[in-house]
Design an enzyme around this catalytic site. Structure first.
Site, PDB file in Angstrom:
ATOM      1  N   CYS A   1       0.834  -1.192   0.000  1.00  0.00           N
ATOM      2  CA  CYS A   1       0.000   0.000   0.000  1.00  0.00           C
ATOM      3  C   CYS A   1       0.876   1.252   0.000  1.00  0.00           C
ATOM      4  CB  CYS A   1      -0.929  -0.014   1.209  1.00  0.00           C
ATOM      5  SG  CYS A   1      -2.018   1.405   1.235  1.00  0.00           S
ATOM      6  N   GLY A   2       0.868   1.982  -1.115  1.00  0.00           N
ATOM      7  CA  GLY A   2       1.640   3.213  -1.211  1.00  0.00           C
ATOM      8  C   GLY A   2       1.186   4.260  -0.197  1.00  0.00           C
TER       9      GLY A   2
END
Ligand SMILES: [Zn+2]
Ligand SMILES: [Zn+2]
Length: 326
Positions: A190-191
Site C-alpha cells: 500500500c503506497g
C-alpha cells in the site's frame, strides 16, 4: 445563477479527476471510465511528458525524470503518507473555517464540534497502526511456523526458496520488491501506508477503510443537516411562498431553494458532494475487502488466479488445503 453552477461543475470535475487519479486502479473500477482516466493520468500523460522532456531538454533530463519516478514508485517513501495527512488536514481545516460557525444549528448539536475531532483522531491512529506495524515479515526465525500454518496447494503456491531472502517462502506469502522482504499472507503493497498489507496488519487496514468510509458519510450528513437547518432558520420556505408567491410544492420550491443554497452555501455543497463521492468509493472498497475476508482470499491471490485459466478450481483447492492446515 451562472456562477454557482460553474462552481458545482468545477467541483465535480475536480472530484472526478482526483478520484480517478487516486483510486482508478482499484479492482472495483476495472473496465470503467474511471480506470481509463487513471490510465491517462498515470501512464499516458507521463509517457507524453517523457517524450516532451527528451525532445526539448535531451536524454539527460529524461533520465532525471525516470530517476525521480524510480524513487517515488519503486522504493519505500512517505510521499503518499504526507499526501494523506495533507488531504485529511486541509479538508478538516476548511470544514472548521467555513462550517463550524453553523454548529450548533437547528438540526446539529454543538457536540459535533468535539465528535468530529475524535472521529478524525481515531482515523489518524488507525493510519499510524497500519503504516508502522509489522505486516508479517517472514524471517529465518519464524519461517517454519508460517510454513506449517499455510500449507502448499502445489498449484498457485509451490514450495520454493525466495531468491532474495534465501529462505523458504511459505504458501500465500510474497516477496515485496518495494519493501524487499517476504510477507506472510501477502495482500498488497500500500503506497498510502508506505507498508505492505499482510497477515498481521490486514485487520488495521480494514478498520482504517471502514472508519474512513464512516467519517466521510458522517461529514456529508452533518453538512446536509447544516444546510437543512439554515433553510429552516432563515425561513426560506416561508419567504419564497409568502413574499414571492412561489407554489408551495416540492417541484415549485426545489429550483428556488437550490438556487439560494448554491448562492449562499456553495462551500458546504461542494464539501458534502466531495465527501459523499469519497464515501461511495470507500464503501465500494470496504465491500470488496469484506468479500475477500469472507472468502479467505487476498488481493494478491485474486490477481494470481486471474492469470490462470482454471482459477475457480485452484481457489477452491487453495482454501481446502488451508482449512486442513488449521
Ligand atoms: Zn523474499
Ligand atoms: Zn511492501
Amino acid at each position: 445563477m451562472e456562477v454557482p453552477w460553474l462552481l458545482l461543475v468545477h467541483g465535480s470535475v475536480t472530484a472526478l479527476v482526483v478520484v480517478s487519479f487516486l483510486c482508478g486502479q482499484w479492482p472495483i473500477f476495472e473496465g470503467t471510465f474511471i480506470q481509463s482516466i487513471n490510465h491517462f493520468l498515470t501512464f499516458g500523460a507521463y509517457h507524453y511528458l517523457l517524450r516532451f522532456v527528451q525532445s526539448v531538454c535531451g536524454t539527460g533530463a529524461r533520465d532525471l525524470v525516470l530517476g525521480v519516478e524510480g524513487y517515488c514508485c519503486d522504493r519505500p517513501n512517505p510521499i503518499l503518507q504526507v499526501f494523506y495527512v495533507a488531504i485529511i488536514g486541509v479538508t478538516y481545516f476548511i470544514i472548521v473555517q467555513t462550517s463550524f460557525q453553523y454548529i450548533p444549528g437547528y438540526y446539529v448539536s454543538g457536540l459535533h464540534r468535539y465528535l468530529s475531532v475524535v472521529a478524525v483522531s481515531v482515523g489518524a491512529i488507525l493510519f499510524v497502526l497500519t503504516s508502522f506495524s509489522d505486516p508479517g515479515t517472514v524471517t529465518a526465525e519464524n519461517v517454519s511456523q508460517y510454513v506449517s500454518s499455510y500449507p502448499y496447494d502445489n498449484i498457485i503456491f509451490v514450495e520454493k526458496e525466495c531468491s532474495t531472502c534465501k529462505i523458504t517462502r511459505p504458501a500465500r506469502a510474497k516477496h515485496c520488491r518495494i519493501c524487499d522482504k517476504c510477507v506472510a499472507r501477502f495482500d498488497h503493497h500500500c503506497g498510502w501506508m508506505n507498508n505492505c498489507i499482510g497477515e498481521k496488519n490486514i485487520r488495521y487496514f480494514v478498520a482504517f477503510l471502514v472508519w474512513h468510509f464512516l467519517i466521510c458519510l458522517y461529514g456529508a450528513l452533518i453538512l446536509g443537516f447544516i444546510l437543512a437547518g439554515e433553510i429552516k432558520e432563515r425561513k426560506i420556505i416561508y419567504i419564497l411562498t409568502v413574499y414571492y408567491g412561489i407554489d408551495n410544492s416540492f417541484s415549485g420550491l426545489f429550483p428556488h431553494v437550490a438556487q439560494w443554497l448554491l448562492a449562499v452555501h456553495n462551500t458546504q455543497i461542494l464539501l458534502s458532494v466531495f465527501l459523499a463521492i469519497l464515501a461511495l468509493l470507500l464503501g465500494g472498497f470496504c465491500a470488496y475487502h469484506a468479500h475477500l475476508c469472507l472468502t479467505n482470499t487476498t488481493t494478491n491471490e485474486v490477481r494470481l488466479s486471474d492469470l490462470e485459466p482454471l482459477k475457480d478450481i485452484q481457489m477452491a483447492r487453495l482454501h481446502h488445503v488451508d482449512e486442513k492446515g488449521k
